[in-house]
Write an enzyme that holds these catalytic residues in place. Sequence first.
Site, PDB file in Angstrom:
ATOM      1  CB  THR A  15     -24.678  28.766   2.519  1.00 21.97           C
ATOM      2  OG1 THR A  15     -23.323  28.946   2.885  1.00 21.97           O
ATOM      3  CG2 THR A  15     -24.818  27.544   1.622  1.00 21.97           C
ATOM      4  CG  ASP A  16     -28.442  31.911   5.288  1.00 21.64           C
ATOM      5  OD1 ASP A  16     -28.059  30.854   5.835  1.00 21.64           O
ATOM      6  OD2 ASP A  16     -29.648  32.177   5.112  1.00 21.64           O
ATOM      7  CD  GLN A  17     -24.006  35.233  10.576  1.00 21.71           C
ATOM      8  OE1 GLN A  17     -25.006  35.873  10.816  1.00 21.71           O
ATOM      9  NE2 GLN A  17     -22.911  35.306  11.306  1.00 21.71           N
ATOM     10  CB  VAL A  20     -30.235  27.358   4.390  1.00 19.61           C
ATOM     11  CG1 VAL A  20     -30.464  26.344   5.495  1.00 19.61           C
ATOM     12  CG2 VAL A  20     -30.682  28.735   4.836  1.00 19.61           C
TER      13      VAL A  20
END
Length: 147
Positions: A15-17, A20
Amino acid sequence: MIISTREIEVRYAETDQMGVVYHANYLVWMELGRTQLIKDLGFNYAEMEKDGIISPVLDIQASYKKPLRYGDTATIKTWVEEYDGIRSVYKYEIFNGNGELALTGSSKHVCVKKDSFRPISLKRSFPDWHEAYLQAVKKPEDEKEQV
């Protein structure tokens, strides 16, 4: 048409910041779906590579529909959309844990000799794979069943 299914639990590192799944991870999951389909058809891509044949990507497409998040389970559905004896087009649908479509995609591949990158005919070099792909490929009547 044969549709292969593979489930993957979304890991935090994917996931990213924003929380998601980072977009490039879907491409990795498409590869996992493709290799699962090959396995489901009774073959092993690693064995093909040992014989000096690789299958590079010629084209790839992905359309993102809904985000997947850490802890979700991604379900990857993969099938052979087109096959002409040299090139294969795989189609993918990735769903979230609620069964909602998160991604549609496709990838086009060709089998080549690893040392020269010259295309090979699966029919000649791997006749069992060729026959399996002819049986697995999406047929016009499959379209009617989905409507």
